[in-house]
Enzyme design. Structure first.
Site, mmCIF file in Angstrom:
data_model
loop_
_atom_site.group_PDB
_atom_site.id
_atom_site.type_symbol
_atom_site.label_atom_id
_atom_site.label_comp_id
_atom_site.label_asym_id
_atom_site.label_seq_id
_atom_site.Cartn_x
_atom_site.Cartn_y
_atom_site.Cartn_z
ATOM 1 C CD GLN A 274 -0.892 -0.886 3.664
ATOM 2 O OE1 GLN A 274 -1.992 -1.073 3.576
ATOM 3 N NE2 GLN A 274 -0.279 -1.460 4.631
ATOM 4 C CG ASP B 169 -1.636 2.325 15.002
ATOM 5 O OD1 ASP B 169 -1.663 2.222 16.085
ATOM 6 O OD2 ASP B 169 -2.951 2.027 14.258
ATOM 7 C CD GLU C 113 1.056 -4.219 9.800
ATOM 8 O OE1 GLU C 113 0.150 -3.714 10.589
ATOM 9 O OE2 GLU C 113 0.931 -4.158 8.564
ATOM 10 C CG ASP D 252 -1.763 -12.658 4.977
ATOM 11 O OD1 ASP D 252 -2.805 -12.459 5.842
ATOM 12 O OD2 ASP D 252 -2.334 -13.016 3.912
ATOM 13 N N GLY D 253 -1.396 -12.039 8.647
ATOM 14 C CA GLY D 253 -2.635 -12.559 9.748
ATOM 15 C C GLY D 253 -3.271 -13.872 9.438
ATOM 16 C CG ASP E 185 -5.562 -2.354 15.391
ATOM 17 O OD1 ASP E 185 -6.399 -1.687 14.771
ATOM 18 O OD2 ASP E 185 -4.472 -1.567 15.933
ATOM 19 C CB SER E 186 -7.914 -5.213 10.188
ATOM 20 O OG SER E 186 -9.187 -5.266 10.204
ATOM 21 N N PRO F 217 -5.242 -5.816 1.615
ATOM 22 C CG PRO F 217 -3.484 -4.994 2.613
ATOM 23 C CD PRO F 217 -4.310 -4.668 1.566
HETATM 24 N N1 SAM Z 1 -7.057 1.745 13.585
HETATM 25 C C1 SAM Z 1 -6.878 1.479 12.148
HETATM 26 C C2 SAM Z 1 -8.211 1.433 11.441
HETATM 27 O O1 SAM Z 1 -9.306 1.025 12.250
HETATM 28 O O2 SAM Z 1 -8.339 2.200 10.590
HETATM 29 C C3 SAM Z 1 -6.556 0.589 11.631
HETATM 30 C C4 SAM Z 1 -5.083 0.245 12.451
HETATM 31 S S1 SAM Z 1 -3.654 -0.524 11.634
HETATM 32 C C5 SAM Z 1 -2.764 0.688 10.826
HETATM 33 C C6 SAM Z 1 -4.313 -1.748 10.217
HETATM 34 C C7 SAM Z 1 -2.914 -2.533 9.845
HETATM 35 O O3 SAM Z 1 -3.581 -3.636 9.205
HETATM 36 C C8 SAM Z 1 -2.392 -1.929 8.772
HETATM 37 O O4 SAM Z 1 -1.077 -1.433 9.129
HETATM 38 C C9 SAM Z 1 -2.014 -2.878 7.792
HETATM 39 O O5 SAM Z 1 -0.719 -3.058 6.960
HETATM 40 C C10 SAM Z 1 -2.300 -3.952 8.496
HETATM 41 N N2 SAM Z 1 -3.224 -5.340 7.784
HETATM 42 C C11 SAM Z 1 -3.936 -5.333 6.695
HETATM 43 N N3 SAM Z 1 -4.029 -6.572 6.144
HETATM 44 C C12 SAM Z 1 -3.292 -7.315 6.899
HETATM 45 C C13 SAM Z 1 -3.038 -8.625 6.937
HETATM 46 N N4 SAM Z 1 -3.769 -9.458 6.127
HETATM 47 N N5 SAM Z 1 -2.064 -9.333 8.030
HETATM 48 C C14 SAM Z 1 -1.602 -8.366 8.860
HETATM 49 N N6 SAM Z 1 -2.011 -6.992 9.030
HETATM 50 C C15 SAM Z 1 -2.621 -6.406 7.960
#
Ligand code: SAM
Length: 291
Positions: free
Chosen positions: A47, A102, A122, A153-154, A171-172, A178
């Site tokens: 991204q 974050d 993450e 990947d979670g 916390d996605s 992704p």
């Molecule tokens: N608080 C925020 C919101 O609700 O908008 C989201 C917090 S955090 C920044 C979300 C994170 O999930 C991102 O850093 C992203 O890279 C991660 N992410 C997205 N898909 C993922 C996956 N399949 N596995 C692990 N992390 C993932």
């Protein structure tokens, strides 16, 4: 010479000499923030990652043009997604956070001395590095030795882990790109298997105002997999619609201990919030009653 606007993604524009980020939420809703400065802007494998300094919300993490968290209101979301499950499971020793780049949720979880390990899975290392370097109001430049960063990947990660975690916090970002699979029933089934017998999970389940379909689907999926499911809410100003939902799935009935032990330095969560956060507005109760 290259002008700053030539190097920016199209959702950050100079208009009348001012810099604006426009989050394109949907066809008929776009939200614009006036920006003081672009602190970091780089594409990753997954991204486009930006840290912007905005006039009203301070520094913010923006992924593919969508505001994820800000200096001003990030604590509301991060405290709610971590302290509510950790208060409901007051003896948690091993915690898994999926996403959460974050570092705000991991920072909150690290406030509990009884937690021995926090695994943060993450997908995008660049988000973590950018937030640790440039968004310390949220990340606190987290460097607790109990926090292990796993860049994976979670979805794949939970498939490989069984009966291991007391609490799993999902916390996605929004269910596109992704993060899409982090909202699927199969993923929640694997989360259930990755939990210990008395474990519980929480996920952010989007806006009850604008994404009621996603919230209902999440609630129903989790409700089919766990004997106990509950939704709670908080208001997060930078998320479209303001009101935001979180869904908990648990193997045990959900109740807070008589004597809550909330870490001393929270800015949002207190005993009153624990008492009221599961009280839902009528439209939401009605929507969740329909299975
Ligand atoms: N608080 C925020 C919101 O609700 O908008 C989201 C917090 S955090 C920044 C979300 C994170 O999930 C991102 O850093 C992203 O890279 C991660 N992410 C997205 N898909 C993922 C996956 N399949 N596995 C692990 N992390 C993932």
């Amino acid at each position: 010479m290259k002008r700053v606007q030539d190097t920016l993604p199209p959702y950050v524009k100079v208009e009348n000499g001012e810099l604006w980020l426009t989050e394109d939420d949907r066809e008929n809703l776009k939200i614009s923030y006036r920006i003081k400065d672009v602190i970091f802007s780089e594409p990753s494998e997954f991204q486009h990652v930006m840290i912007l300094d905005s006039y009203d919300f301070g520094r913010m993490l923006v992924l593919d043009g969508v505001v994820q968290t800000t200096s001003i209101d990030g604590h509301i979301y991060n405290e709610m997604i971590s302290h509510i499950p950790l208060q409901l499971h007051p003896a948690a020793k091993k915690v898994l956070i999926i996403g959460g780049g974050d570092c705000g949720a991991a920072r909150e979880a690290a406030k509990y001395p009884h937690i021995e390990e926090i695994h943060m899975v993450e997908i995008d290392e660049k988000v973590v590095q950018a937030c640790k370097a440039h968004l310390q109001e949220v990340s606190g430049n987290l460097s607790d030795p109990r926090v292990k960063f796993i860049y994976d990947d979670g979805v794949a990660f939970v498939r490989e882990h069984k009966n291991e975690y007391d609490v799993i916090i999902i916390d996605s970002s929004d269910p596109v790109g992704p993060a899409e699979a982090l909202f699927s029933r199969d993923f929640y089934a694997n989360v259930r298997r990755a939990l210990k017998d008395d474990g519980l999970m929480v996920c952010q389940s989007q806006s009850p105002i604008f994404h009621l379909d996603i919230l209902r689907r999440t609630y129903n999926n989790i409700g089919e997999l766990f004997p106990h499911v509950k939704v709670y809410t908080a208001t997060v100003p930078t998320y479209p619609g303001g009101l935001w939902s979180f869904t908990i799935g648990s193997t045990k009935p959900l109740s807070f201990p008589e004597q809550a032990a909330i870490p001393a330095d929270t800015k949002y969560v207190n005993e009153g919030i624990l008492k009221q956060c599961f009280e839902l507005p009528q439209f939401l109760k009605t929507a969740l009653e329909k299975r």
